[in-house]
Write a protein that holds these residues in place. Sequence first.
Motif, PDB file in Angstrom:
ATOM      1  N   LEU A 220     -90.008 -21.596  33.434  1.00 43.71           N
ATOM      2  CA  LEU A 220     -90.311 -21.997  34.804  1.00 43.71           C
ATOM      3  C   LEU A 220     -89.556 -21.152  35.821  1.00 43.71           C
ATOM      4  N   MET A 221     -88.340 -20.734  35.472  1.00 40.75           N
ATOM      5  CA  MET A 221     -87.561 -19.901  36.393  1.00 40.75           C
ATOM      6  C   MET A 221     -88.247 -18.568  36.652  1.00 40.75           C
ATOM      7  N   SER A 222     -88.965 -18.055  35.667  1.00 37.26           N
ATOM      8  CA  SER A 222     -89.697 -16.802  35.866  1.00 37.26           C
ATOM      9  C   SER A 222     -90.708 -16.958  36.995  1.00 37.26           C
ATOM     10  N   PHE A 223     -91.407 -18.092  37.004  1.00 37.34           N
ATOM     11  CA  PHE A 223     -92.387 -18.350  38.063  1.00 37.34           C
ATOM     12  C   PHE A 223     -91.693 -18.545  39.401  1.00 37.34           C
ATOM     13  N   VAL A 224     -90.575 -19.269  39.412  1.00 33.85           N
ATOM     14  CA  VAL A 224     -89.854 -19.520  40.669  1.00 33.85           C
ATOM     15  C   VAL A 224     -89.400 -18.214  41.296  1.00 33.85           C
ATOM     16  N   VAL A 225     -88.808 -17.331  40.485  1.00 34.04           N
ATOM     17  CA  VAL A 225     -88.336 -16.043  41.002  1.00 34.04           C
ATOM     18  C   VAL A 225     -89.503 -15.207  41.519  1.00 34.04           C
ATOM     19  N   ALA A 226     -90.604 -15.172  40.775  1.00 35.17           N
ATOM     20  CA  ALA A 226     -91.779 -14.419  41.217  1.00 35.17           C
ATOM     21  C   ALA A 226     -92.338 -14.996  42.515  1.00 35.17           C
ATOM     22  N   PHE A 227     -92.336 -16.322  42.639  1.00 35.43           N
ATOM     23  CA  PHE A 227     -92.833 -16.972  43.848  1.00 35.43           C
ATOM     24  C   PHE A 227     -91.977 -16.593  45.053  1.00 35.43           C
ATOM     25  N   LEU A 228     -90.661 -16.666  44.899  1.00 33.71           N
ATOM     26  CA  LEU A 228     -89.765 -16.300  45.996  1.00 33.71           C
ATOM     27  C   LEU A 228     -89.892 -14.819  46.348  1.00 33.71           C
ATOM     28  N   ALA A 229     -90.020 -13.985  45.328  1.00 29.14           N
ATOM     29  CA  ALA A 229     -90.186 -12.546  45.570  1.00 29.14           C
ATOM     30  C   ALA A 229     -91.506 -12.272  46.290  1.00 29.14           C
ATOM     31  N   GLY A 230     -92.545 -13.031  45.952  1.00 36.69           N
ATOM     32  CA  GLY A 230     -93.822 -12.869  46.628  1.00 36.69           C
ATOM     33  C   GLY A 230     -93.733 -13.192  48.104  1.00 36.69           C
ATOM     34  N   ILE A 231     -92.981 -14.235  48.449  1.00 33.89           N
ATOM     35  CA  ILE A 231     -92.781 -14.573  49.863  1.00 33.89           C
ATOM     36  C   ILE A 231     -92.040 -13.446  50.571  1.00 33.89           C
ATOM     37  N   ALA A 232     -90.949 -12.980  49.955  1.00 36.25           N
ATOM     38  CA  ALA A 232     -90.150 -11.915  50.569  1.00 36.25           C
ATOM     39  C   ALA A 232     -90.964 -10.636  50.735  1.00 36.25           C
ATOM     40  N   GLY A 233     -91.740 -10.285  49.719  1.00 38.75           N
ATOM     41  CA  GLY A 233     -92.547  -9.076  49.808  1.00 38.75           C
ATOM     42  C   GLY A 233     -93.603  -9.159  50.894  1.00 38.75           C
ATOM     43  N   THR A 234     -94.239 -10.311  51.020  1.00 31.30           N
ATOM     44  CA  THR A 234     -95.265 -10.487  52.049  1.00 31.30           C
ATOM     45  C   THR A 234     -94.648 -10.409  53.439  1.00 31.30           C
ATOM     46  N   LEU A 235     -93.503 -11.052  53.625  1.00 31.22           N
ATOM     47  CA  LEU A 235     -92.839 -10.994  54.932  1.00 31.22           C
ATOM     48  C   LEU A 235     -92.401  -9.571  55.271  1.00 31.22           C
ATOM     49  N   SER A 236     -91.981  -8.819  54.249  1.00 33.06           N
ATOM     50  CA  SER A 236     -91.563  -7.436  54.508  1.00 33.06           C
ATOM     51  C   SER A 236     -92.736  -6.581  54.968  1.00 33.06           C
ATOM     52  N   LEU A 237     -93.934  -6.856  54.457  1.00 33.17           N
ATOM     53  CA  LEU A 237     -95.114  -6.113  54.881  1.00 33.17           C
ATOM     54  C   LEU A 237     -95.551  -6.497  56.286  1.00 33.17           C
ATOM     55  N   THR A 238     -95.604  -7.784  56.564  1.00 32.00           N
ATOM     56  CA  THR A 238     -96.109  -8.235  57.857  1.00 32.00           C
ATOM     57  C   THR A 238     -95.134  -7.970  58.989  1.00 32.00           C
ATOM     58  N   LEU A 281     -98.266 -12.299  33.145  1.00 34.04           N
ATOM     59  CA  LEU A 281     -99.246 -13.114  33.874  1.00 34.04           C
ATOM     60  C   LEU A 281     -98.556 -14.137  34.770  1.00 34.04           C
ATOM     61  N   LEU A 282     -97.444 -14.689  34.312  1.00 26.51           N
ATOM     62  CA  LEU A 282     -96.710 -15.674  35.114  1.00 26.51           C
ATOM     63  C   LEU A 282     -96.157 -15.039  36.384  1.00 26.51           C
ATOM     64  N   ASN A 283     -95.642 -13.835  36.266  1.00 27.28           N
ATOM     65  CA  ASN A 283     -95.115 -13.126  37.435  1.00 27.28           C
ATOM     66  C   ASN A 283     -96.220 -12.756  38.408  1.00 27.28           C
ATOM     67  N   LEU A 284     -97.332 -12.264  37.879  1.00 24.70           N
ATOM     68  CA  LEU A 284     -98.451 -11.896  38.745  1.00 24.70           C
ATOM     69  C   LEU A 284     -98.975 -13.119  39.492  1.00 24.70           C
ATOM     70  N   ALA A 285     -99.108 -14.229  38.783  1.00 19.10           N
ATOM     71  CA  ALA A 285     -99.615 -15.452  39.409  1.00 19.10           C
ATOM     72  C   ALA A 285     -98.662 -15.946  40.497  1.00 19.10           C
ATOM     73  N   GLY A 286     -97.359 -15.925  40.215  1.00 19.46           N
ATOM     74  CA  GLY A 286     -96.382 -16.387  41.192  1.00 19.46           C
ATOM     75  C   GLY A 286     -96.419 -15.575  42.470  1.00 19.46           C
ATOM     76  N   ILE A 287     -96.527 -14.252  42.336  1.00 26.17           N
ATOM     77  CA  ILE A 287     -96.559 -13.380  43.515  1.00 26.17           C
ATOM     78  C   ILE A 287     -97.831 -13.611  44.318  1.00 26.17           C
ATOM     79  N   VAL A 288     -98.974 -13.698  43.653  1.00 29.54           N
ATOM     80  CA  VAL A 288    -100.241 -13.870  44.362  1.00 29.54           C
ATOM     81  C   VAL A 288    -100.290 -15.217  45.081  1.00 29.54           C
ATOM     82  N   ILE A 289     -99.866 -16.276  44.412  1.00 28.74           N
ATOM     83  CA  ILE A 289     -99.873 -17.591  45.049  1.00 28.74           C
ATOM     84  C   ILE A 289     -98.943 -17.616  46.256  1.00 28.74           C
ATOM     85  N   ALA A 290     -97.725 -17.084  46.091  1.00 28.10           N
ATOM     86  CA  ALA A 290     -96.759 -17.079  47.187  1.00 28.10           C
ATOM     87  C   ALA A 290     -97.243 -16.220  48.349  1.00 28.10           C
TER      88      ALA A 290
END
Length: 315
Positions: A220-238, A281-290
């Motif tokens: 589950l931590m793998s998904f949590v980290v990917a989710f948080l990274a997805g938020i940070a990456g999106t904010l860095s782009l916008t 797949l867990l990392n990809l899903a976490g980033i896309v959802i976030a």
Amino acid sequence: MLHLRLMVPADRTDEVLQLLDATVGTAHLAVLTGAARDPQGDVVLCDVAREAGDGVLARLRAMGLDQHGSIAVEDIDLSLSARADLAEEQAPGEGADAVLWESLTDETHEESTLSVTYLAFLALATLIAACGVVLDNAILIVGAMAVGPEFGPLAGLCTALVQRAPRLAWRSMTALVVGFAVAMVLTVGFSFFMDAVGLFTQHKVQGSRPNTSFIWQPDLMSFVVAFLAGIAGTLSLTSAKSGALVGVAISVTTVPAAANAAVAFSYGDYSQTWGSTGQLLLNLAGIVIAGTVTLALQKVLWAWHDSGPAQRPRR
């Protein structure tokens, strides 16, 4: 601040000028009559606060200026002007929070293109990660994460989902699927070669690897980290703060997971192969959802700050 360079058909110039002059957050409006030759017309120059930029671009496109003229936008690194300061003060919101959807769509479209350069970077990152997992070397794993270009297509997919752009979604999915497939096939061949010359061994792959064993043991931590990274990456782009993308890249184990799956497959260790594939797949899903949730929230929240025409305070 943003600088706009518009090529406007002569019969539409007054309409464009009225829009820009009435929109809060604009400054330094200039007209070069008859200066445009292809397409023919006038050149209109204007500076606009970043937080008002998306609204201006949307209205210019609604007027058809992108079809009958042209719209060019560039960032202003430094503007020493009292009028520019006033325009930024009058524009609602903060520039760092503003999302330029046209710019984001264009940037992610380019970053999600399946090109030779993209495939080369992803393949090289996966090969470096393969060396890292076999040697149980965390430094090589981090380096491979930084080299991997996979966040571009992931951001493109998030943008496509929010903007309802099926072509961008298809382009992004193609880049992800084909890119990782090619990189993993090349890594399998690379593993056979390295084994033949004695640099990779089955003992190293299946032995104790305390620094990299997490790669094929998703939780589950793998998904949590990917989710948080997805938020940070999106904010860095916008927010145009691209420096944060490096931190995002080395926070998720997409490339190392793909590499470990390929190396394990070459040695017939299918438990590691399936575990690494699950991590990928867990990392990809976490980033896309976030990323999708972040962009959707930004779109809703920023709509409250829309700076339309006829809102400029009287002087």
